[in-house]
Design a protein around this motif. Sequence first.
Motif, short mmCIF file in Angstrom:
data_model
loop_
_atom_site.label_atom_id
_atom_site.label_comp_id
_atom_site.label_asym_id
_atom_site.label_seq_id
_atom_site.Cartn_x
_atom_site.Cartn_y
_atom_site.Cartn_z
N ALA A 233 0.47 -9.58 -5.26
CA ALA A 233 0.91 -8.29 -4.96
C ALA A 233 0.24 -7.23 -6.20
N THR B 198 -2.51 -4.70 -5.05
CA THR B 198 -2.30 -3.40 -5.61
C THR B 198 -3.42 -2.56 -6.34
N GLU B 199 -3.66 -3.51 -7.29
CA GLU B 199 -4.78 -2.86 -8.27
C GLU B 199 -6.18 -2.43 -7.44
N GLY C 160 -6.22 -1.81 -4.44
CA GLY C 160 -6.21 -1.00 -3.47
C GLY C 160 -6.01 -1.50 -1.88
N SER D 266 -3.39 -3.69 0.66
CA SER D 266 -1.98 -3.76 0.79
C SER D 266 -1.84 -5.27 1.21
N SER D 267 -0.40 -5.76 0.76
CA SER D 267 -0.46 -7.07 0.60
C SER D 267 1.38 -7.29 1.36
N TYR E 164 5.66 -4.78 -7.61
CA TYR E 164 4.16 -4.85 -7.93
C TYR E 164 3.59 -4.24 -6.53
N GLY E 165 4.22 -3.84 -5.58
CA GLY E 165 3.63 -3.17 -4.59
C GLY E 165 3.90 -3.84 -3.11
N ALA E 166 4.10 -5.06 -3.04
CA ALA E 166 3.98 -5.87 -1.84
C ALA E 166 5.00 -5.80 -0.98
#
Lengths: 324, 324
Positions: B84, B88-89, B91, B93-94, B113-115
């Motif tokens: 994740a 994210t770092e 760019g 998507s996960s 973390y953006g997942a």
Amino acid sequence: MLDFEMISKAARTLKGVTRVTPLLESELLNKQLGFRLLVKAECLQRTGSFKIRGAYVKIASLTDQERSSGVVAFSSGNHAQGVAAAATELGVSSTIVMPDDAPAVKLRNTAEYGAKVITYDRITGDRAKIAQDVAEQTGAVLVPPYDDYVLMSGQGTIGIEIANQLSQRNISADALVCPAGGGGLIAGVATALKELAPETVIYSAEPDHFDDTRRSLAAGERIGNDPGHSSICDSIVTQIPGEKTFPINKSILAGGFAVSESDVYLAMQALADHLKLVSEPGGAAAVAAVMRDAEHWKGKTVVAVVSGGNVDLDTFRGFLRTTA
Amino acid sequence: MLDFEMISKAARTLKGVTRVTPLLESELLNKQLGFRLLVKAECLQRTGSFKIRGAYVKIASLTDQERSSGVVAFSSGNHAQGVAAAATELGVSSTIVMPDDAPAVKLRNTAEYGAKVITYDRITGDRAKIAQDVAEQTGAVLVPPYDDYVLMSGQGTIGIEIANQLSQRNISADALVCPAGGGGLIAGVATALKELAPETVIYSAEPDHFDDTRRSLAAGERIGNDPGHSSICDSIVTQIPGEKTFPINKSILAGGFAVSESDVYLAMQALADHLKLVSEPGGAAAVAAVMRDAEHWKGKTVVAVVSGGNVDLDTFRGFLRTTA
């Protein structure tokens, strides 16, 4: 006096002796706080606190004749371990005067680092007198806990490391917050950063009722604490700023913060949860100070020194449970 | 295949992305154990475990077209967070498929973390099938947890760091012990050390009942674990060594150790007490393996990898109290 050149010299003395402790951060904690928090993890230093830096530099500065008589120190724990480990490594005998109610881990470790430990009753005993007696009887040199320029130069090497670590990552820190007991650590760090990162504003952090540095900075003169209080922050409980540390701190620091026990619990929990660090209450005071007022630091980059991690595991367990 | 050149390349990819985690030791713990224990503290890595290394290198190796469709992974927690954060770092998507009984901190953090997190029932669900469905529906690339050479090259960068850290301090390590789940971390580390420190003998560490790597190494072929067991070491519980990881480990490793829950508790306590580290049970398995048989290592220098520190604080508190 203390100047940057002394701190640079101390850094050369400590090369290969002490660790360059990491400057850590957590993306998730930063997100939660709304500002960037960089933690200088001196709890990962040898002996579990920054104290070995100053102790080693001080003892290394003694003459052969002075070293042959050994050193003596009084301390509730971290300075004790730092002096004991540094003395042993330099082949110097050490006697440490400690309160009999000091955290068990600190008493045990001081002896294991090779010191002779003498305990005293915190209420009825006079640790300075006991240490003085040892010095007179044996010729041992007293290694003071904070009010000594050579000692402060050792603590100041943390400031050089922080400046290097920030620079390597192209970070400019808006502020640095550091725990203050007698004020030696923060005086050293501030002197280094004044030279290497003058844009960084520096603040002290202390527990409630023992915020003598904060009040002294506000008053412009050394003011002691009222008697009759206690604190979980055993490693930074002092009565009044040092005669030598305070003028330095007065000339560089922007002010100080006082934190409650709840603030400290939350900081220790965040350090364990997000940064995987075991910190001691006094060591977590600077993190507590910035976390308690996250709104104030919004969007900023702040360095907090975690000065030590010497806490009994049972005590630590209790702190992890306690909520504000 | 995996070779040292791939790991060197991965190290260049990770420069400035992941942390060079410290190689720590405690004089007092060494004294107590009777041997020198150096701990590679990957619990201090970004996301709290080593997993971000391999995940970042793997995702960075994808084509622009592959990246545009995103990535998918299944994991009980550390790989989830690593993928994740890395995605994210970069760019990308996960989507992460996680058991609904994974430690709360891992579920929460993976989302932060953006997942996109999809949970499943560990008993009735098939995580590989769910991840496969996501891949088919969205075109997302599966980031496998261990059985991938590019991923292993990222984990192997830990081996380069260890070799550099030993060399800087003029230390030659007799042995290295590393936790093994699917075997990707240890395969990467072993491949790096075979090149840089061939004198160091390498062993795996696993929990009782999940010592498939140990038994497979002894048998010379991949052997799975018996069903019906559970373990506190959630991060390294796997059924059988990987098809790609095992041949590497078979060719380099000297053998493996299995540890009990009590061994793990004692290791986590020692890591907290002496090194001020919060470790997760699976992460502490290698330390547990060497501590349980101190006599065997007498006088030696041993590196133990602490692979992660993602443990709920309440769980961690319980482990600090538990005695053998």
